[in-house]
Design a protein around this motif. Structure first.
Motif, PDB file in Angstrom:
ATOM      1  N   GLY A 341       8.743  35.089   6.428  1.00 36.84           N
ATOM      2  CA  GLY A 341       7.425  35.350   6.379  1.00 36.84           C
ATOM      3  C   GLY A 341       6.799  35.008   7.823  1.00 36.84           C
ATOM      4  O   GLY A 341       5.681  35.105   8.166  1.00 36.84           O
ATOM      5  N   ASP A 342       7.276  34.573   8.746  1.00 30.64           N
ATOM      6  CA  ASP A 342       7.214  34.424  10.127  1.00 30.64           C
ATOM      7  C   ASP A 342       7.879  35.181  11.046  1.00 30.64           C
ATOM      8  O   ASP A 342       8.916  35.792  11.055  1.00 30.64           O
ATOM      9  CB  ASP A 342       7.724  32.921  10.652  1.00 30.64           C
ATOM     10  CG  ASP A 342       6.622  31.892   9.962  1.00 30.64           C
ATOM     11  OD1 ASP A 342       5.336  31.928   9.678  1.00 30.64           O
ATOM     12  OD2 ASP A 342       7.457  30.756   9.466  1.00 30.64           O
ATOM     13  N   TRP A 343       7.214  35.575  12.336  1.00 31.97           N
ATOM     14  CA  TRP A 343       7.817  36.453  13.268  1.00 31.97           C
ATOM     15  C   TRP A 343       8.462  35.645  14.345  1.00 31.97           C
ATOM     16  O   TRP A 343       7.888  34.675  14.600  1.00 31.97           O
ATOM     17  CB  TRP A 343       6.717  37.378  13.867  1.00 31.97           C
ATOM     18  CG  TRP A 343       6.160  38.480  12.988  1.00 31.97           C
ATOM     19  CD1 TRP A 343       5.003  38.218  11.943  1.00 31.97           C
ATOM     20  CD2 TRP A 343       6.748  39.833  12.631  1.00 31.97           C
ATOM     21  NE1 TRP A 343       5.087  39.364  11.194  1.00 31.97           N
ATOM     22  CE2 TRP A 343       6.031  40.097  11.701  1.00 31.97           C
ATOM     23  CE3 TRP A 343       7.893  40.442  13.280  1.00 31.97           C
ATOM     24  CZ2 TRP A 343       6.359  41.635  10.987  1.00 31.97           C
ATOM     25  CZ3 TRP A 343       8.157  41.725  12.729  1.00 31.97           C
ATOM     26  CH2 TRP A 343       7.279  42.239  11.824  1.00 31.97           C
ATOM     27  N   TYR A 344       9.551  36.507  15.042  1.00 25.19           N
ATOM     28  CA  TYR A 344      10.147  35.858  16.139  1.00 25.19           C
ATOM     29  C   TYR A 344      10.588  36.943  17.006  1.00 25.19           C
ATOM     30  O   TYR A 344      11.021  38.053  16.635  1.00 25.19           O
ATOM     31  CB  TYR A 344      11.368  35.038  15.738  1.00 25.19           C
ATOM     32  CG  TYR A 344      11.253  33.880  14.486  1.00 25.19           C
ATOM     33  CD1 TYR A 344      10.975  32.679  14.894  1.00 25.19           C
ATOM     34  CD2 TYR A 344      11.345  34.325  13.301  1.00 25.19           C
ATOM     35  CE1 TYR A 344      10.640  31.745  13.975  1.00 25.19           C
ATOM     36  CE2 TYR A 344      10.995  33.204  12.244  1.00 25.19           C
ATOM     37  CZ  TYR A 344      10.656  32.036  12.652  1.00 25.19           C
ATOM     38  OH  TYR A 344      10.410  31.007  11.759  1.00 25.19           O
ATOM     39  N   HIS A 345      10.810  36.633  18.458  1.00 25.84           N
ATOM     40  CA  HIS A 345      11.243  37.429  19.482  1.00 25.84           C
ATOM     41  C   HIS A 345      12.731  37.305  19.478  1.00 25.84           C
ATOM     42  O   HIS A 345      13.214  36.330  19.546  1.00 25.84           O
ATOM     43  CB  HIS A 345      10.567  37.236  20.879  1.00 25.84           C
ATOM     44  CG  HIS A 345       8.908  37.264  21.048  1.00 25.84           C
ATOM     45  ND1 HIS A 345       8.484  38.336  21.326  1.00 25.84           N
ATOM     46  CD2 HIS A 345       8.042  36.212  20.606  1.00 25.84           C
ATOM     47  CE1 HIS A 345       7.074  38.394  21.260  1.00 25.84           C
ATOM     48  NE2 HIS A 345       6.685  36.965  20.746  1.00 25.84           N
ATOM     49  N   VAL A 368      12.812  33.441  19.269  1.00 24.43           N
ATOM     50  CA  VAL A 368      11.976  32.534  20.038  1.00 24.43           C
ATOM     51  C   VAL A 368      10.426  32.723  19.887  1.00 24.43           C
ATOM     52  O   VAL A 368      10.102  33.958  19.299  1.00 24.43           O
ATOM     53  CB  VAL A 368      12.362  32.358  21.321  1.00 24.43           C
ATOM     54  CG1 VAL A 368      13.758  32.055  21.795  1.00 24.43           C
ATOM     55  CG2 VAL A 368      12.077  33.573  22.270  1.00 24.43           C
ATOM     56  N   SER A 369       9.619  31.899  20.151  1.00 23.82           N
ATOM     57  CA  SER A 369       8.249  32.135  20.212  1.00 23.82           C
ATOM     58  C   SER A 369       7.544  32.766  21.179  1.00 23.82           C
ATOM     59  O   SER A 369       8.132  32.830  22.261  1.00 23.82           O
ATOM     60  CB  SER A 369       7.433  30.668  19.793  1.00 23.82           C
ATOM     61  OG  SER A 369       7.722  29.941  21.074  1.00 23.82           O
ATOM     62  N   ASP A 370       6.201  32.897  21.015  1.00 20.64           N
ATOM     63  CA  ASP A 370       5.338  33.525  22.005  1.00 20.64           C
ATOM     64  C   ASP A 370       5.454  32.443  23.232  1.00 20.64           C
ATOM     65  O   ASP A 370       5.652  32.848  24.162  1.00 20.64           O
ATOM     66  CB  ASP A 370       3.854  33.738  21.683  1.00 20.64           C
ATOM     67  CG  ASP A 370       3.754  35.163  20.631  1.00 20.64           C
ATOM     68  OD1 ASP A 370       4.686  35.797  20.572  1.00 20.64           O
ATOM     69  OD2 ASP A 370       2.606  35.103  20.012  1.00 20.64           O
ATOM     70  N   ALA A 371       5.161  31.246  22.955  1.00 20.54           N
ATOM     71  CA  ALA A 371       5.052  30.311  24.073  1.00 20.54           C
ATOM     72  C   ALA A 371       6.232  30.257  24.976  1.00 20.54           C
ATOM     73  O   ALA A 371       6.367  30.142  26.207  1.00 20.54           O
ATOM     74  CB  ALA A 371       4.857  28.952  23.634  1.00 20.54           C
ATOM     75  N   VAL A 386       1.819  37.587  15.686  1.00 28.11           N
ATOM     76  CA  VAL A 386       2.168  36.299  16.567  1.00 28.11           C
ATOM     77  C   VAL A 386       3.431  35.496  16.137  1.00 28.11           C
ATOM     78  O   VAL A 386       3.496  35.498  14.908  1.00 28.11           O
ATOM     79  CB  VAL A 386       0.881  35.473  16.237  1.00 28.11           C
ATOM     80  CG1 VAL A 386       0.909  33.683  16.936  1.00 28.11           C
ATOM     81  CG2 VAL A 386      -0.464  35.981  16.978  1.00 28.11           C
ATOM     82  N   ALA A 387       4.248  35.155  17.130  1.00 28.50           N
ATOM     83  CA  ALA A 387       5.225  34.460  16.758  1.00 28.50           C
ATOM     84  C   ALA A 387       4.996  32.910  17.417  1.00 28.50           C
ATOM     85  O   ALA A 387       5.039  32.776  18.466  1.00 28.50           O
ATOM     86  CB  ALA A 387       6.436  34.970  17.550  1.00 28.50           C
TER      87      ALA A 387
END
Length: 392
Positions: A341-345, A368-371, A386-387
């Motif tokens: 259910g979550d997005w990641y790069h 990894v996350s957006d940050a 959004v990741a």
């Protein structure tokens, strides 16, 4: 002998006019791409017209986005494309009058180039007929293949009345690698240019693989009052045969994947497969922007990496997106993947050591996350999911 001389002159003239046509086409592509991105921001730009810093913040993503979108499509040096985009952007944002004049100039150049090219073709044909060139080379028959990897997954709408249906029709033909085709549009025809732009936007958002494999071309339409006939001529980075080979190769790779892997393990398997079997190389023997170069020559660049990763993960049943942006000052592409259910790069290009080190895989850009990615990547964040976290 005069016929041969005329033919040589017309061929040289035709080459010169073709270059003029190419330049006009490139300028038109830049113009349309900038207009499309500027249109929803007009009010914001007007509000900050006396604040250069705020204007720059709004315009810089547009400038970079158009560069990344068009660089693979036009045959230009990066520096020349930079200059062309910069000049056209400045013309478009000055005021409505200069924007209108820019549209007229761009259109006029394109029409002039087409007229001159047509004249050279007609003159060349006359010379061709006079010298009876068929007696030199004999008759030729060219057959264009029209089936492709994704052809069975697209349907041609029975009636095309909206920009979305027009996008579907484009996807149908482009998935078949049709080099020339006609579409009849029977919706509202008062602003077909805008409808066409919206159709391309829909295609990019919904069928990025088909969209990225096209390298532009020519289009013209005839408004018959109640309907429009659109004629398209497109070029592609791959051939139909290559697309068939890719389909078979992807299927085989997924079949060889260990049974029972969860989604995380599938993503790791694909990341490792792409990295271990690929070396970053812009001068690959096949087109480096394609999955064909990655899967069959073991080399390519970021777009090839990202499209290959997209194909493999989707075939493995993992929801995946393609992202275009920048890394440092360079145009770049990578992926987003969805796990639990979550997005990641996922950047398989940057997980591949350069220079190539066989047997070594990096994981600094793995789920990894957006940050985390913002440290050295930039992209239009509002355009993608959004990741929010790194995967643990």
């Amino acid at each position: 002998m005069n016929g041969i001389m005329y033919l040589m002159i017309m061929l040289v003239a035709g080459g010169a006019f073709f270059l003029l046509f190419q330049n006009s086409r490139n300028r038109l592509l830049v113009h349309l791409a900038l207009r499309r991105k500027l249109r929803p921001m007009r009010h914001e730009l007007d509000r900050c017209k006396h604040n250069p810093a705020q204007q720059f913040e709004l315009l810089d993503p547009i400038y970079r986005g158009v560069l990344f979108q068009l660089y693979p499509k036009v045959k230009m040096e990066r520096s020349k494309l930079d200059e062309l985009v910069n000049d056209e952007l400045n013309r478009l944002i000055k005021n409505k009058r200069s924007s209108l004049w820019s549209s007229i100039v761009v259109t006029g150049r394109g029409v002039l180039a087409l007229i001159m090219l047509s004249m050279s073709v007609v003159s060349g044909y006359v010379a061709y007929s006079e010298t009876d060139m068929t007696s030199w080379f004999g008759p030729k028959h060219v057959v264009s293949e029209t089936t492709a990897l994704l052809g069975d997954t697209f349907e041609l709408p029975r009636q095309i009345t909206s920009s979305e249906e027009l996008g579907m029709a484009l996807a149908y033909h482009m998935s078949r690698f049709d080099e020339s085709f006609q579409i009849r549009y029977v919706g509202k025809t008062n602003d077909f240019d805008e409808t066409m732009e919206s159709a391309w936007d829909w295609l990019e958002a919904n069928h990025i693989y088909v969209f990225r494999l096209s390298r532009g071309g020519e289009s013209q339409y005839r408004d018959h009052g109640g309907y429009v006939d659109l004629d398209m001529k497109l070029a592609y980075d791959m051939t139909t045969e290559e697309s068939h080979q890719i389909a078979a190769r992807v299927e085989r790779i997924i079949q060889e994947m260990p049974i029972g892997l969860n989604d995380y393990e599938k993503v790791k398997y694909v990341n490792d497969f792409v990295v271990l079997n690929t070396a970053y190389n812009l001068d690959s023997t096949a087109n480096p922007y394609t999955p064909y170069s990655i899967l069959f020559n073991g080399e390519g660049v970021c777009e090839g990496y990202a499209l290959t990763t997209l194909l493999l993960l989707e075939a493995a049943g993992v929801e995946t997106r393609y992202i275009s942006g920048e890394a440092g000052t360079e145009l770049h592409a990578w992926n987003l993947v969805k796990l639990d259910g979550d997005w990641y790069h996922l950047d398989t290009t940057w997980n591949d050591p350069v220079p190539n080190r066989p047997g070594e895989v990096g994981y600094d850009y793995f789920l990894v996350s957006d940050a985390t990615l913002r440290a050295d990547h930039t992209w239009e964040e509002g355009k993608y999911p959004v990741a929010s976290n790194n995967y643990h």
